[in-house]
Design a protein around this motif. Structure first.
Motif, PDB file in Angstrom:
ATOM      1  N   GLN A  93      30.507 -21.928  51.926  1.00  0.00           N
ATOM      2  CA  GLN A  93      31.049 -20.875  51.079  1.00  0.00           C
ATOM      3  C   GLN A  93      29.954 -20.282  50.190  1.00  0.00           C
ATOM      4  O   GLN A  93      28.992 -20.956  49.841  1.00  0.00           O
ATOM      5  CB  GLN A  93      32.142 -21.432  50.152  1.00  0.00           C
ATOM      6  N   THR A  94      30.153 -19.028  49.802  1.00  0.00           N
ATOM      7  CA  THR A  94      29.347 -18.418  48.755  1.00  0.00           C
ATOM      8  C   THR A  94      30.167 -18.513  47.474  1.00  0.00           C
ATOM      9  O   THR A  94      31.316 -18.068  47.440  1.00  0.00           O
ATOM     10  CB  THR A  94      29.034 -16.946  49.072  1.00  0.00           C
ATOM     11  N   PHE A  95      29.596 -19.124  46.435  1.00  0.00           N
ATOM     12  CA  PHE A  95      30.302 -19.335  45.167  1.00  0.00           C
ATOM     13  C   PHE A  95      29.860 -18.329  44.120  1.00  0.00           C
ATOM     14  O   PHE A  95      28.693 -17.943  44.068  1.00  0.00           O
ATOM     15  CB  PHE A  95      30.034 -20.748  44.632  1.00  0.00           C
ATOM     16  N   TYR A  96      30.802 -17.936  43.284  1.00  0.00           N
ATOM     17  CA  TYR A  96      30.549 -17.065  42.146  1.00  0.00           C
ATOM     18  C   TYR A  96      31.165 -17.703  40.911  1.00  0.00           C
ATOM     19  O   TYR A  96      32.308 -18.166  40.951  1.00  0.00           O
ATOM     20  CB  TYR A  96      31.203 -15.692  42.344  1.00  0.00           C
ATOM     21  N   GLN A  97      30.415 -17.735  39.825  1.00  0.00           N
ATOM     22  CA  GLN A  97      31.005 -18.145  38.554  1.00  0.00           C
ATOM     23  C   GLN A  97      31.691 -16.921  37.976  1.00  0.00           C
ATOM     24  O   GLN A  97      31.109 -15.834  37.916  1.00  0.00           O
ATOM     25  CB  GLN A  97      29.949 -18.655  37.586  1.00  0.00           C
ATOM     26  N   PHE A  98      32.938 -17.098  37.564  1.00  0.00           N
ATOM     27  CA  PHE A  98      33.733 -16.021  36.993  1.00  0.00           C
ATOM     28  C   PHE A  98      33.881 -16.258  35.496  1.00  0.00           C
ATOM     29  O   PHE A  98      34.232 -17.360  35.074  1.00  0.00           O
ATOM     30  CB  PHE A  98      35.122 -15.991  37.643  1.00  0.00           C
ATOM     31  N   THR A  99      33.580 -15.244  34.709  1.00  0.00           N
ATOM     32  CA  THR A  99      33.779 -15.309  33.267  1.00  0.00           C
ATOM     33  C   THR A  99      34.435 -14.014  32.828  1.00  0.00           C
ATOM     34  O   THR A  99      33.959 -12.933  33.175  1.00  0.00           O
ATOM     35  CB  THR A  99      32.443 -15.474  32.511  1.00  0.00           C
ATOM     36  N   ALA A 100      35.526 -14.113  32.092  1.00  0.00           N
ATOM     37  CA  ALA A 100      36.162 -12.957  31.470  1.00  0.00           C
ATOM     38  C   ALA A 100      35.983 -13.118  29.970  1.00  0.00           C
ATOM     39  O   ALA A 100      36.337 -14.153  29.409  1.00  0.00           O
ATOM     40  CB  ALA A 100      37.639 -12.888  31.830  1.00  0.00           C
ATOM     41  N   LEU A 101      35.407 -12.104  29.334  1.00  0.00           N
ATOM     42  CA  LEU A 101      35.196 -12.215  27.895  1.00  0.00           C
ATOM     43  C   LEU A 101      35.511 -10.904  27.197  1.00  0.00           C
ATOM     44  O   LEU A 101      35.474  -9.833  27.791  1.00  0.00           O
ATOM     45  CB  LEU A 101      33.779 -12.685  27.572  1.00  0.00           C
ATOM     46  N   ALA A 102      35.840 -11.035  25.931  1.00  0.00           N
ATOM     47  CA  ALA A 102      36.114  -9.885  25.075  1.00  0.00           C
ATOM     48  C   ALA A 102      35.223  -9.996  23.843  1.00  0.00           C
ATOM     49  O   ALA A 102      34.929 -11.090  23.377  1.00  0.00           O
ATOM     50  CB  ALA A 102      37.579  -9.869  24.656  1.00  0.00           C
ATOM     51  N   VAL A 103      34.794  -8.853  23.332  1.00  0.00           N
ATOM     52  CA  VAL A 103      34.068  -8.812  22.068  1.00  0.00           C
ATOM     53  C   VAL A 103      35.093  -8.382  21.030  1.00  0.00           C
ATOM     54  O   VAL A 103      35.694  -7.311  21.137  1.00  0.00           O
ATOM     55  CB  VAL A 103      32.878  -7.838  22.129  1.00  0.00           C
ATOM     56  N   THR A 104      35.315  -9.234  20.045  1.00  0.00           N
ATOM     57  CA  THR A 104      36.421  -9.028  19.125  1.00  0.00           C
ATOM     58  C   THR A 104      36.131  -9.641  17.761  1.00  0.00           C
ATOM     59  O   THR A 104      35.236 -10.479  17.631  1.00  0.00           O
ATOM     60  CB  THR A 104      37.711  -9.646  19.714  1.00  0.00           C
ATOM     61  N   GLU A 105      36.913  -9.247  16.789  1.00  0.00           N
ATOM     62  CA  GLU A 105      36.872  -9.880  15.470  1.00  0.00           C
ATOM     63  C   GLU A 105      38.002 -10.895  15.327  1.00  0.00           C
ATOM     64  O   GLU A 105      38.081 -11.599  14.328  1.00  0.00           O
ATOM     65  CB  GLU A 105      36.974  -8.820  14.376  1.00  0.00           C
ATOM     66  N   ALA A 106      38.876 -10.958  16.324  1.00  0.00           N
ATOM     67  CA  ALA A 106      40.042 -11.838  16.264  1.00  0.00           C
ATOM     68  C   ALA A 106      39.646 -13.301  16.420  1.00  0.00           C
ATOM     69  O   ALA A 106      38.653 -13.634  17.064  1.00  0.00           O
ATOM     70  CB  ALA A 106      41.039 -11.463  17.357  1.00  0.00           C
ATOM     71  N   ASP A 107      40.460 -14.174  15.829  1.00  0.00           N
ATOM     72  CA  ASP A 107      40.318 -15.606  16.014  1.00  0.00           C
ATOM     73  C   ASP A 107      40.603 -15.922  17.487  1.00  0.00           C
ATOM     74  O   ASP A 107      41.592 -15.425  18.035  1.00  0.00           O
ATOM     75  CB  ASP A 107      41.308 -16.338  15.113  1.00  0.00           C
ATOM     76  N   PRO A 108      39.752 -16.712  18.151  1.00  0.00           N
ATOM     77  CA  PRO A 108      39.976 -17.001  19.567  1.00  0.00           C
ATOM     78  C   PRO A 108      41.387 -17.505  19.885  1.00  0.00           C
ATOM     79  O   PRO A 108      41.966 -17.116  20.898  1.00  0.00           O
ATOM     80  CB  PRO A 108      38.914 -18.061  19.885  1.00  0.00           C
ATOM     81  N   GLU A 109      41.960 -18.349  19.043  1.00  0.00           N
ATOM     82  CA  GLU A 109      43.310 -18.875  19.318  1.00  0.00           C
ATOM     83  C   GLU A 109      44.367 -17.773  19.328  1.00  0.00           C
ATOM     84  O   GLU A 109      45.403 -17.901  19.971  1.00  0.00           O
ATOM     85  CB  GLU A 109      43.673 -19.955  18.301  1.00  0.00           C
ATOM     86  N   GLY A 110      44.105 -16.677  18.622  1.00  0.00           N
ATOM     87  CA  GLY A 110      45.047 -15.560  18.604  1.00  0.00           C
ATOM     88  C   GLY A 110      44.987 -14.696  19.845  1.00  0.00           C
ATOM     89  O   GLY A 110      45.770 -13.749  19.991  1.00  0.00           O
ATOM     90  N   LEU A 111      44.088 -15.019  20.764  1.00  0.00           N
ATOM     91  CA  LEU A 111      43.915 -14.209  21.975  1.00  0.00           C
ATOM     92  C   LEU A 111      44.725 -14.720  23.166  1.00  0.00           C
ATOM     93  O   LEU A 111      44.617 -14.182  24.261  1.00  0.00           O
ATOM     94  CB  LEU A 111      42.431 -14.132  22.333  1.00  0.00           C
ATOM     95  N   ARG A 112      45.549 -15.724  22.964  1.00  0.00           N
ATOM     96  CA  ARG A 112      46.353 -16.256  24.082  1.00  0.00           C
ATOM     97  C   ARG A 112      47.209 -15.182  24.771  1.00  0.00           C
ATOM     98  O   ARG A 112      47.275 -15.165  26.006  1.00  0.00           O
ATOM     99  CB  ARG A 112      47.207 -17.415  23.617  1.00  0.00           C
ATOM    100  N   PRO A 113      47.849 -14.264  24.036  1.00  0.00           N
ATOM    101  CA  PRO A 113      48.606 -13.212  24.731  1.00  0.00           C
ATOM    102  C   PRO A 113      47.718 -12.333  25.610  1.00  0.00           C
ATOM    103  O   PRO A 113      48.149 -11.864  26.661  1.00  0.00           O
ATOM    104  CB  PRO A 113      49.237 -12.400  23.589  1.00  0.00           C
ATOM    105  N   LEU A 114      46.476 -12.145  25.205  1.00  0.00           N
ATOM    106  CA  LEU A 114      45.543 -11.368  26.019  1.00  0.00           C
ATOM    107  C   LEU A 114      45.193 -12.121  27.300  1.00  0.00           C
ATOM    108  O   LEU A 114      45.060 -11.517  28.371  1.00  0.00           O
ATOM    109  CB  LEU A 114      44.286 -11.056  25.205  1.00  0.00           C
ATOM    110  N   VAL A 115      45.073 -13.436  27.220  1.00  0.00           N
ATOM    111  CA  VAL A 115      44.817 -14.252  28.412  1.00  0.00           C
ATOM    112  C   VAL A 115      45.989 -14.116  29.387  1.00  0.00           C
ATOM    113  O   VAL A 115      45.784 -13.954  30.595  1.00  0.00           O
ATOM    114  CB  VAL A 115      44.576 -15.731  28.039  1.00  0.00           C
ATOM    115  N   VAL A 116      47.215 -14.153  28.876  1.00  0.00           N
ATOM    116  CA  VAL A 116      48.405 -14.004  29.736  1.00  0.00           C
ATOM    117  C   VAL A 116      48.383 -12.635  30.412  1.00  0.00           C
ATOM    118  O   VAL A 116      48.607 -12.517  31.621  1.00  0.00           O
ATOM    119  CB  VAL A 116      49.695 -14.210  28.920  1.00  0.00           C
ATOM    120  N   ALA A 117      48.082 -11.585  29.647  1.00  0.00           N
ATOM    121  CA  ALA A 117      48.023 -10.233  30.221  1.00  0.00           C
ATOM    122  C   ALA A 117      46.924 -10.138  31.273  1.00  0.00           C
ATOM    123  O   ALA A 117      47.110  -9.515  32.325  1.00  0.00           O
ATOM    124  CB  ALA A 117      47.799  -9.211  29.106  1.00  0.00           C
ATOM    125  N   LEU A 118      45.799 -10.783  31.012  1.00  0.00           N
ATOM    126  CA  LEU A 118      44.701 -10.756  31.980  1.00  0.00           C
ATOM    127  C   LEU A 118      45.083 -11.498  33.256  1.00  0.00           C
ATOM    128  O   LEU A 118      44.824 -11.018  34.365  1.00  0.00           O
ATOM    129  CB  LEU A 118      43.442 -11.366  31.360  1.00  0.00           C
TER     130      LEU A 118
END
Length: 111
Positions: free
Chosen positions: A60-85
């Protein structure tokens, strides 16, 4: 203060016999809920030698996947964004050719 926060982290893999590059299947950025999310796919060596069924990962050819956002929000407050993603990503990953696999985890850590 603005900071980069990982939302999802994991791997995608493609059989070497398949002419498919997931970087051409997914955009580099997506807007969800007013947030710009960067989708990074970087080729990497397989992180393990065999799949659970005994198939060598060298096939197989492997790829590391990273999804990130640049934000002022507390990381724990981003759970709804993870669900939407996840909701946005799921049909796109399921539309990849047969044999393409992925394993993604919620991360929510600053980078």
């Amino acid at each position: 203060m603005r900071q980069g926060v990982r939302l999802l982290q994991g791997y995608l893999w493609v059989p070497k016999t398949l002419d498919f590059d997931p970087r051409s299947h997914l955009p580099e950025q997506v807007l969800l809920g007013g947030a710009r999310i960067h989708l990074l796919l970087d080729p990497v060596d397989p992180p393990f030698a065999f799949f659970d069924d005994g198939t060598p990962t060298a096939t197989q050819t492997f790829y590391q996947f990273t999804a990130l956002a640049v934000t002022e929000a507390d990381p724990e407050g981003l759970r709804p964004l993870v669900v939407a993603l996840r909701d946005w990503l799921t049909p796109r990953l399921e539309a990849t050719p047969s044999g393409v696999g992925w394993l993604l985890f919620e991360d929510l850590r600053e980078v």
